[in-house]
Design an enzyme around this catalytic site. Sequence first.
Site, PDB file in Angstrom:
ATOM      1  N   HIS A  25       0.872  -1.179   0.000  1.00  0.00           N
ATOM      2  CA  HIS A  25       0.000   0.000   0.000  1.00  0.00           C
ATOM      3  C   HIS A  25       0.913   1.235   0.000  1.00  0.00           C
ATOM      4  CE1 HIS A  25      -2.800   2.944   1.876  1.00  0.00           C
ATOM      5  NE2 HIS A  25      -3.765   2.149   1.491  1.00  0.00           N
TER       6      HIS A  25
ATOM      7  N   ASP B 254       3.151  -4.626   8.067  1.00  0.00           N
ATOM      8  CA  ASP B 254       1.974  -3.778   7.930  1.00  0.00           C
ATOM      9  C   ASP B 254       0.740  -4.681   8.061  1.00  0.00           C
ATOM     10  OD1 ASP B 254      -0.178  -2.287   7.149  1.00  0.00           O
ATOM     11  OD2 ASP B 254       0.594  -1.789   5.156  1.00  0.00           O
TER      12      ASP B 254
ATOM     13  N   GLN C 234      -4.496  -4.927   7.032  1.00  0.00           N
ATOM     14  CA  GLN C 234      -5.545  -5.789   6.470  1.00  0.00           C
ATOM     15  C   GLN C 234      -5.626  -7.141   7.151  1.00  0.00           C
ATOM     16  OE1 GLN C 234      -7.824  -4.930   4.356  1.00  0.00           O
ATOM     17  NE2 GLN C 234      -7.019  -2.971   3.676  1.00  0.00           N
TER      18      GLN C 234
ATOM     19  N   LYS D 203     -10.193  -0.809  10.321  1.00  0.00           N
ATOM     20  CA  LYS D 203     -10.341  -1.981   9.458  1.00  0.00           C
ATOM     21  C   LYS D 203     -10.601  -3.247  10.281  1.00  0.00           C
ATOM     22  CE  LYS D 203      -7.178  -0.005   6.075  1.00  0.00           C
ATOM     23  NZ  LYS D 203      -8.013   0.465   4.967  1.00  0.00           N
TER      24      LYS D 203
ATOM     25  N   CYS E   5      -4.665   2.429  -3.724  1.00  0.00           N
ATOM     26  CA  CYS E   5      -3.438   2.934  -3.093  1.00  0.00           C
ATOM     27  C   CYS E   5      -2.289   1.945  -3.266  1.00  0.00           C
ATOM     28  CB  CYS E   5      -3.642   3.246  -1.608  1.00  0.00           C
ATOM     29  SG  CYS E   5      -4.807   4.559  -1.299  1.00  0.00           S
TER      30      CYS E   5
HETATM   31  N1  PLP Z   1      -1.660  -0.679   4.789  1.00  0.00           N
HETATM   32  C1  PLP Z   1      -2.584  -1.331   4.098  1.00  0.00           C
HETATM   33  C2  PLP Z   1      -2.266  -2.660   3.500  1.00  0.00           C
HETATM   34  C3  PLP Z   1      -3.860  -0.776   3.951  1.00  0.00           C
HETATM   35  O1  PLP Z   1      -4.801  -1.423   3.253  1.00  0.00           O
HETATM   36  C4  PLP Z   1      -4.134   0.489   4.527  1.00  0.00           C
HETATM   37  C5  PLP Z   1      -5.446   1.156   4.344  1.00  0.00           C
HETATM   38  O2  PLP Z   1      -6.049   1.065   3.300  1.00  0.00           O
HETATM   39  C6  PLP Z   1      -3.136   1.119   5.257  1.00  0.00           C
HETATM   40  C7  PLP Z   1      -1.911   0.505   5.366  1.00  0.00           C
HETATM   41  C8  PLP Z   1      -3.369   2.424   5.938  1.00  0.00           C
HETATM   42  O3  PLP Z   1      -4.136   2.211   7.085  1.00  0.00           O
HETATM   43  P1  PLP Z   1      -4.821   3.388   7.898  1.00  0.00           P
HETATM   44  O4  PLP Z   1      -6.081   3.736   7.159  1.00  0.00           O
HETATM   45  O5  PLP Z   1      -5.087   2.792   9.247  1.00  0.00           O
HETATM   46  O6  PLP Z   1      -3.857   4.513   7.972  1.00  0.00           O
END
Ligand code: PLP
Length: 405
Positions: A122, A199, A202, A225, A363
């Site tokens: 992302h 990360d 998800q 999420k 993204c």
């Molecule tokens: N990493 C991944 C894989 C995501 O899907 C997202 C959000 O879409 C993020 C990071 C960012 O998360 P946050 O919305 O909590 O900042």
Amino acid sequence: EMTTASIVDNFPALRQSIGDKSLVYLDSAATTQKPQSVIDAVTRYYEHDNANIHRGVHTLSQRATQSYENARKNIASLLGANRPEEVIFVRGATEAINMIAQAWARPRLVEGDEILITEMEHHSNIVPWQIVCEQTGAILKVAPVLDDGSLDIEAYKSLLSEDTVLVSIAHVSNAIGTINPVQELCAFAKEAGATTVVDGAQACGHLQVNFQEIDCDFYAVSGHKMFGPTGIGCLLGKYEVLQEMEPWQGGGDMILSVSFEETTWNDVPFKFEAGTPNIAGAIGLGAAVQFIEGIGYETMVSHEQELLAYGRGVLENIEGVTLVGASEHNAGVLSFTVEGVHPHDVGTILDHAGVAIRTGNHCAEPLMRRFGLSATCRASLSVYNTTEDLDRLGLAVQEAIRILG
Ligand code: PLP
């Protein structure tokens, strides 16, 4: 004891119609809907306990502090942290990763050091590293993705070297759903002497995460999420690693003592929580943890895997639909294209049919480019979805093809 059939009853936002069609919500990878218990916890805090935390001797402040700190304990226990102090409240996964980049990496990286990420990240697990590379002269390396959407693990291993200072990998890809074997990937990185970041934005709303077992140094969590409110998330960090870090932001609550000559830092985790935090959000996230525990990850995983297989079947049976990155180990994400119809047009027609999906690059522009695409349609699943939802998706996609294909 909640059955998957009754789970949907916990989500007031799912009981509505879009025009004359009942809502089918298939955009949980963007944000999950919120159960009544989370909404109630946030409301209860504002109605009864609203006060600033950690500083007040009065009853409301003590109640607020206790609820906030209980939420920290709930998260630590759900995600297998060694101790509650390993949980730092932040705005979300994005802020967690930026904090690691600026508070851990920036003071440590020197020219020629390498940061290794993957092609399926992302933007929030790409751009913070590009910024710190710019600041320090470090180099960003990228492990490629195979045609089926899984990580090229051999290539990943060959990119690890003594120059690799930090590795950061998605636990689950938001754009295509790939589940990475993060425990194994972190073990390889550690052999190379690298600090490891996962990360988990998800992952936590879908599968059992155990911070100690994964054995990474940092794990980024997104509250919204995993059925929690927006504007709250966590950075899980190994206690020793957090202790060695300098604070990221200065302000109230993160200090032990302040004078114009010398200021000393508070202990972990408060050292990293400058200013009044999102108290209501943290309390809501604590309630989300309890909601997840009430269902259990085992139930969630088996339900979502059944839906994923069913959904793939529905889409594969429609002529002109191609699944993107449908690997063997996927969480509940159906990424697809429709021949001759732009994803945004598919999304608009689906919305008219009451079906909410996401269209675009999710993204994850580099990953789209990897597949020769600028965008896909993405239906993402959660524990409240049903096979009927996927039948509605299939019918709406057929409608889009009939109108525009
Ligand atoms: N990493 C991944 C894989 C995501 O899907 C997202 C959000 O879409 C993020 C990071 C960012 O998360 P946050 O919305 O909590 O900042």
